[in-house]
Enzyme design. Structure first.
Site, PDB file in Angstrom:
ATOM      1  N   ASP A  30      -3.395  23.200  -8.304  1.00 37.99           N
ATOM      2  CA  ASP A  30      -3.730  22.233  -9.351  1.00 37.99           C
ATOM      3  C   ASP A  30      -2.994  22.668 -10.607  1.00 37.99           C
ATOM      4  O   ASP A  30      -3.350  23.651 -11.255  1.00 37.99           O
ATOM      5  CB  ASP A  30      -5.240  22.194  -9.577  1.00 37.99           C
ATOM      6  N   ARG A  74       0.819  -1.218   0.000  1.00 35.24           N
ATOM      7  CA  ARG A  74       0.000   0.000   0.000  1.00 35.24           C
ATOM      8  C   ARG A  74       0.850   1.264   0.000  1.00 35.24           C
ATOM      9  O   ARG A  74       0.411   2.324  -0.447  1.00 35.24           O
ATOM     10  CB  ARG A  74      -0.939  -0.012   1.207  1.00 35.24           C
ATOM     11  N   LYS A 131      -4.205  12.994 -17.387  1.00 29.55           N
ATOM     12  CA  LYS A 131      -4.186  13.846 -18.583  1.00 29.55           C
ATOM     13  C   LYS A 131      -2.854  13.709 -19.329  1.00 29.55           C
ATOM     14  O   LYS A 131      -2.553  12.666 -19.885  1.00 29.55           O
ATOM     15  CB  LYS A 131      -4.448  15.287 -18.174  1.00 29.55           C
ATOM     16  N   TYR A 188     -11.428  23.498 -10.389  1.00 31.01           N
ATOM     17  CA  TYR A 188     -12.029  22.311 -11.001  1.00 31.01           C
ATOM     18  C   TYR A 188     -13.330  21.972 -10.285  1.00 31.01           C
ATOM     19  O   TYR A 188     -13.381  21.901  -9.052  1.00 31.01           O
ATOM     20  CB  TYR A 188     -11.019  21.173 -10.888  1.00 31.01           C
TER      21      TYR A 188
END
Length: 401
Positions: A192, A67, A217, A120
């Site tokens: 961001d 993890r 992206k 966003y």
């Protein structure tokens, strides 16, 4: 400039094209494999007690449980850290996860958080639905506020969340001015940075503490993986790391491998996205049914001077504001497009055109948008073909009026 061919590590800073070909891989560790293999696993066995105890140290680059990452994870984190100039970074299962969990790492009940009005949409929804429910005072600010943000800052302001250029409407923020004021009250500046990628905006040179990307992206670049990443400076790193681990955030090795693969060609792709995006944006400015083109790298754009000052390039994403054309004409426009798909996300090799079904939510911005907005992502197709496709779709829209 020379390279250690066994480790892929540059002995001094290199041109970004060269960096992208070499960072985040060490063939000597993996039987000479050019790319770090995909490591799948949960349990990681230590050879002895000393190795086990060392693996539990917070700054140990190795992991003691799947993890917390694998060699595949570490390769990607090292590459992004190098590109952005941060102290270290973490991988998340999506871009939104990187945004929301980065914020959560720095806030507590009773804090005040400032968020750009052009953020966003899903990040905004998280702030309204989750942060407010936790007793955090959320305030949205005009993205063009610059240093005047000092008038909104409070002693309990813990986070200033910025996004430049802004989502859908592409306002360029004066990040250095905002960061300077935020740091005076001890707030952390989270950015961001997805639009500019690690190549076209260097966040830590402009006062940012945490830089966030939807790696889905341009970093992945092929529309076939979901991934987020957040890198931090030394001041913010331990807070970010603990916050993410407390929520159990992790990302799958296959998606990370795809991001590493896509990253190698990112600078080549982005040059094409940038060049074609500018050409298409300039063409769309000439269309009678286009009210405005929102693209910060156009000299006609209000944010152009700030973009020119702070950015090293532009991606292929921008918005056009149409005149009020009505639903039938808008429908005809989209049904006539042949090379532009209608779809969420962006940053892949394919071109997209996405209609906004309602005006973007704005509560602090001076400018509002009531006319139809269409977000354009310019892919890697031939620009003459893209211009021709847009041209014929506009002609069909005109006929439908």
């Amino acid at each position: 400039m020379s390279f250690d061919k066994t480790s892929g590590s540059p002995s001094m800073p290199a041109h970004v094209d060269t960096q992208l070909a070499h960072i985040g891989r060490e063939p000597s560790r993996f039987a000479g494999m050019v790319n770090t293999p995909v490591f799948r696993g949960s349990t990681i066995i230590a050879n002895n007690l000393e190795d086990w105890e060392a693996s539990r140290q917070i700054d140990n680059p190795m992991s003691n449980y799947g993890r917390f990452g694998t060699p595949t994870t570490r390769s990607f984190e090292q590459a992004i850290t190098t590109l952005e100039g941060g102290h270290n970074c973490l991988v998340f299962p999506s871009g939104l996860s990187a945004c929301t969990h980065s914020i959560m790492a720095f806030v507590k009940s009773g804090d005040h958080v400032l968020i750009t009005d052009s953020v966003y949409g899903p990040t905004r929804t998280f702030a309204d639905r989750v942060l407010r429910r936790m007793g955090i005072d959320v305030e949205f600010f005009d993205p063009l506020i610059g240093g005047e943000i000092r008038n909104l800052l409070r002693p309990n302001t813990s986070v200033v969340f910025v996004e430049s250029p802004g989502s859908w409407t592409f306002e360029v923020q004066d990040i250095p001015a905002i960061a300077e004021e935020a740091h005076k009250v001890g707030a952390y500046v989270l950015l961001d940075n997805t639009w500019a990628t690690p190549l076209f905006f260097k966040p830590f040179e402009h006062g940012v503490d945490v830089s966030i990307h939807a790696a889905t992206k341009y970093i992945v670049g092929h529309s076939d993986a979901l991934l987020g990443v957040a890198s931090a400076n030394e001041r913010a790193w331990c807070i970010l790391k603990h916050g993410a681990h407390d929520f159990g955030q992790t990302a799958g090795p296959d998606d990370i491998y795809l991001a590493l693969r896509g990253m190698r060609s990112m600078s080549v792709r982005l040059r094409q996205h940038w060049e074609s995006g500018i050409q298409l944006a300039e063409y769309l400015r000439t269309q009678p049914l286009v009210e405005s083109v929102l693209h910060p790298a156009l000299p006609s754009d209000p944010g152009y001077k700030l973009w020119q000052r702070d950015f090293l390039g532009a991606s292929g994403l921008f918005t056009i504001e149409l005149k009020e054309v009505g639903r039938p004409a808008l429908s005809k426009f989209f049904s006539s497009l042949e090379l532009f798909g209608i779809g969420l996300s962006w940053g892949g090799f394919e071109s997209l055109a996405l209609p906004l079904d309602k005006p973007p939510t704005r509560v602090a911005s001076k400018k509002s948008y009531q006319n139809p907005l269409v977000r354009i992502h310019v892919g890697l197709e031939n620009i003459e073909d893209l211009v021709s496709d847009m041209g014929q779709a506009f002609k069909q829209m005109e006929k439908a009026l």
